[in-house]
Design a protein around this motif. Sequence first.
Motif, PDB file in Angstrom:
ATOM      1  N   ALA A 168       0.824  -1.209   0.000  1.00 36.69           N
ATOM      2  CA  ALA A 168       0.000   0.000   0.000  1.00 36.69           C
ATOM      3  C   ALA A 168       0.860   1.261   0.000  1.00 36.69           C
ATOM      4  O   ALA A 168       0.412   2.321  -0.458  1.00 36.69           O
ATOM      5  N   SER A 169       2.096   1.159   0.487  1.00 35.41           N
ATOM      6  CA  SER A 169       3.004   2.306   0.568  1.00 35.41           C
ATOM      7  C   SER A 169       3.952   2.384  -0.628  1.00 35.41           C
ATOM      8  O   SER A 169       4.701   3.365  -0.739  1.00 35.41           O
ATOM      9  N   TRP A 170       3.936   1.377  -1.490  1.00 37.82           N
ATOM     10  CA  TRP A 170       4.945   1.259  -2.548  1.00 37.82           C
ATOM     11  C   TRP A 170       4.939   2.451  -3.500  1.00 37.82           C
ATOM     12  O   TRP A 170       5.983   2.874  -3.998  1.00 37.82           O
ATOM     13  N   SER A 171       3.765   3.018  -3.751  1.00 34.33           N
ATOM     14  CA  SER A 171       3.669   4.144  -4.688  1.00 34.33           C
ATOM     15  C   SER A 171       4.322   5.407  -4.145  1.00 34.33           C
ATOM     16  O   SER A 171       4.537   6.373  -4.890  1.00 34.33           O
ATOM     17  N   ASP A 172       4.663   5.424  -2.853  1.00 27.98           N
ATOM     18  CA  ASP A 172       5.365   6.575  -2.284  1.00 27.98           C
ATOM     19  C   ASP A 172       6.833   6.610  -2.695  1.00 27.98           C
ATOM     20  O   ASP A 172       7.500   7.641  -2.534  1.00 27.98           O
ATOM     21  N   LEU A 173       7.337   5.501  -3.209  1.00 30.25           N
ATOM     22  CA  LEU A 173       8.738   5.410  -3.630  1.00 30.25           C
ATOM     23  C   LEU A 173       8.862   5.785  -5.109  1.00 30.25           C
ATOM     24  O   LEU A 173       7.914   5.593  -5.880  1.00 30.25           O
ATOM     25  N   PRO A 174      10.021   6.313  -5.530  1.00 29.85           N
ATOM     26  CA  PRO A 174      10.169   6.737  -6.934  1.00 29.85           C
ATOM     27  C   PRO A 174      10.087   5.547  -7.886  1.00 29.85           C
ATOM     28  O   PRO A 174      10.847   4.580  -7.765  1.00 29.85           O
ATOM     29  N   ALA A 175       9.167   5.627  -8.847  1.00 27.88           N
ATOM     30  CA  ALA A 175       8.939   4.507  -9.758  1.00 27.88           C
ATOM     31  C   ALA A 175      10.067   4.339 -10.768  1.00 27.88           C
ATOM     32  O   ALA A 175      10.215   3.270 -11.378  1.00 27.88           O
ATOM     33  N   ASP A 176      10.881   5.386 -10.959  1.00 29.01           N
ATOM     34  CA  ASP A 176      11.928   5.325 -11.977  1.00 29.01           C
ATOM     35  C   ASP A 176      13.280   4.890 -11.418  1.00 29.01           C
ATOM     36  O   ASP A 176      14.302   5.005 -12.084  1.00 29.01           O
ATOM     37  N   GLN A 177      13.301   4.373 -10.196  1.00 29.07           N
ATOM     38  CA  GLN A 177      14.547   3.946  -9.571  1.00 29.07           C
ATOM     39  C   GLN A 177      14.416   2.509  -9.076  1.00 29.07           C
ATOM     40  O   GLN A 177      13.462   2.174  -8.381  1.00 29.07           O
ATOM     41  N   ARG A 178      15.359   1.665  -9.472  1.00 24.88           N
ATOM     42  CA  ARG A 178      15.361   0.292  -8.956  1.00 24.88           C
ATOM     43  C   ARG A 178      15.677   0.325  -7.462  1.00 24.88           C
ATOM     44  O   ARG A 178      16.368   1.211  -6.982  1.00 24.88           O
ATOM     45  N   LEU A 179      15.154  -0.648  -6.729  1.00 25.70           N
ATOM     46  CA  LEU A 179      15.355  -0.675  -5.287  1.00 25.70           C
ATOM     47  C   LEU A 179      15.946  -2.009  -4.851  1.00 25.70           C
ATOM     48  O   LEU A 179      15.571  -3.068  -5.373  1.00 25.70           O
ATOM     49  N   VAL A 180      16.875  -1.944  -3.925  1.00 30.71           N
ATOM     50  CA  VAL A 180      17.342  -3.131  -3.211  1.00 30.71           C
ATOM     51  C   VAL A 180      16.670  -3.107  -1.842  1.00 30.71           C
ATOM     52  O   VAL A 180      16.689  -2.079  -1.152  1.00 30.71           O
ATOM     53  N   LEU A 181      16.070  -4.222  -1.463  1.00 33.21           N
ATOM     54  CA  LEU A 181      15.388  -4.312  -0.174  1.00 33.21           C
ATOM     55  C   LEU A 181      16.282  -5.059   0.803  1.00 33.21           C
ATOM     56  O   LEU A 181      16.730  -6.174   0.522  1.00 33.21           O
ATOM     57  N   VAL A 182      16.546  -4.443   1.947  1.00 34.54           N
ATOM     58  CA  VAL A 182      17.393  -5.032   2.981  1.00 34.54           C
ATOM     59  C   VAL A 182      16.537  -5.259   4.217  1.00 34.54           C
ATOM     60  O   VAL A 182      15.950  -4.310   4.755  1.00 34.54           O
ATOM     61  N   GLY A 183      16.450  -6.505   4.670  1.00 38.34           N
ATOM     62  CA  GLY A 183      15.643  -6.813   5.837  1.00 38.34           C
ATOM     63  C   GLY A 183      16.460  -7.432   6.944  1.00 38.34           C
ATOM     64  O   GLY A 183      17.341  -8.256   6.694  1.00 38.34           O
ATOM     65  N   HIS A 184      16.181  -7.011   8.176  1.00 35.61           N
ATOM     66  CA  HIS A 184      16.787  -7.651   9.336  1.00 35.61           C
ATOM     67  C   HIS A 184      15.748  -8.521  10.025  1.00 35.61           C
ATOM     68  O   HIS A 184      14.608  -8.092  10.239  1.00 35.61           O
ATOM     69  N   SER A 185      16.121  -9.741  10.348  1.00 35.11           N
ATOM     70  CA  SER A 185      15.275 -10.651  11.101  1.00 35.11           C
ATOM     71  C   SER A 185      13.929 -10.827  10.395  1.00 35.11           C
ATOM     72  O   SER A 185      13.883 -11.121   9.203  1.00 35.11           O
ATOM     73  N   MET A 186      12.822 -10.617  11.098  1.00 33.25           N
ATOM     74  CA  MET A 186      11.501 -10.800  10.506  1.00 33.25           C
ATOM     75  C   MET A 186      11.265  -9.875   9.318  1.00 33.25           C
ATOM     76  O   MET A 186      10.451 -10.176   8.434  1.00 33.25           O
ATOM     77  N   GLY A 187      11.970  -8.748   9.263  1.00 33.91           N
ATOM     78  CA  GLY A 187      11.827  -7.844   8.127  1.00 33.91           C
ATOM     79  C   GLY A 187      12.129  -8.536   6.809  1.00 33.91           C
ATOM     80  O   GLY A 187      11.554  -8.190   5.767  1.00 33.91           O
ATOM     81  N   GLY A 188      13.033  -9.521   6.842  1.00 27.79           N
ATOM     82  CA  GLY A 188      13.319 -10.278   5.633  1.00 27.79           C
ATOM     83  C   GLY A 188      12.126 -11.098   5.163  1.00 27.79           C
ATOM     84  O   GLY A 188      11.924 -11.289   3.957  1.00 27.79           O
ATOM     85  N   LEU A 189      11.315 -11.582   6.107  1.00 29.61           N
ATOM     86  CA  LEU A 189      10.109 -12.326   5.745  1.00 29.61           C
ATOM     87  C   LEU A 189       9.063 -11.392   5.143  1.00 29.61           C
ATOM     88  O   LEU A 189       8.356 -11.764   4.201  1.00 29.61           O
ATOM     89  N   VAL A 190       8.957 -10.170   5.674  1.00 29.59           N
ATOM     90  CA  VAL A 190       8.059  -9.171   5.095  1.00 29.59           C
ATOM     91  C   VAL A 190       8.469  -8.920   3.634  1.00 29.59           C
ATOM     92  O   VAL A 190       7.617  -8.876   2.738  1.00 29.59           O
ATOM     93  N   ILE A 191       9.772  -8.781   3.398  1.00 29.38           N
ATOM     94  CA  ILE A 191      10.279  -8.539   2.049  1.00 29.38           C
ATOM     95  C   ILE A 191       9.969  -9.718   1.129  1.00 29.38           C
ATOM     96  O   ILE A 191       9.472  -9.528   0.010  1.00 29.38           O
TER      97      ILE A 191
END
Length: 251
Positions: free
Chosen positions: A57-80
């Motif tokens: 639901a928050s993804w559109s707040d990020l710039p659509a023209d830039q690739r993203l690397v997602l870094v997760g710690h602990s449970m954050g990796g499961l969210v990713i």
Amino acid sequence: GVDPERRPGVLLVHGLDEPGGIWADLVPALGAAGFDTWEFLYPNDQGVDISADLLAASWSDLPADQRLVLVGHSMGGLVIRDFVSRWRHPVAVPQRVAGASVQGVILAGTPNQGSEWARLRVWLELRDQWAAGRQSGFSPLGGLRDGTGAAKIDLVPGSAFLEQLNARPWPVTVPIRIIGGILLESTPILGDGVVAAESLAVSGAPEPIMVGASHRGMLKRVFPSDPEPPAIPHIMALLDTWRGQASRSSR
């Protein structure tokens, strides 16, 4: 369109019971290297899938023209993992959210196969509710019904959430790398003290990069005078590698 010469942005996703300080040492390193960085904040005690839905639901707040690397710690990796495989880059079904594409994923201390520590946490939470509610019509399911503790249920080995997540195919276009900690060289099976080494594995991903550190210590100094946390150089090296691959593939 996306500029292949541009550094990817970095989105940081914290774990369970994390007030936010886990990124205090990584964010300056990212800034010094010129990476645009965002942090996803969420109510970390809710179900992991609910948190992934919130990220979508928050993804559109990020710039659509830039690739993203997602870094997760602990449970954050499961969210990713849940977000990428179910929302942004699902396999064999249409994407469910548009916007920035995911260049790669880095999981640090993520209990991909669950954590026995979570099983203990669930028991302790139920025990505490029992003690507090003996005079007030306590139900042993109260903690689950009101939404608290749902994330801990998801983290228990063999949970319905983990079964579904680990059975879902991962997009081959999104490389995934795993970093794990070894707290004591004499007992490597214990992993970082929270997540066992064997729980780090994800089907199809390369073997985890193991560093000598605790669950939080892999990313965060305990004292300002401590050396750089050992996961940070590996994260920076992966970011540089993926940036170079994107530039080459565009030519």
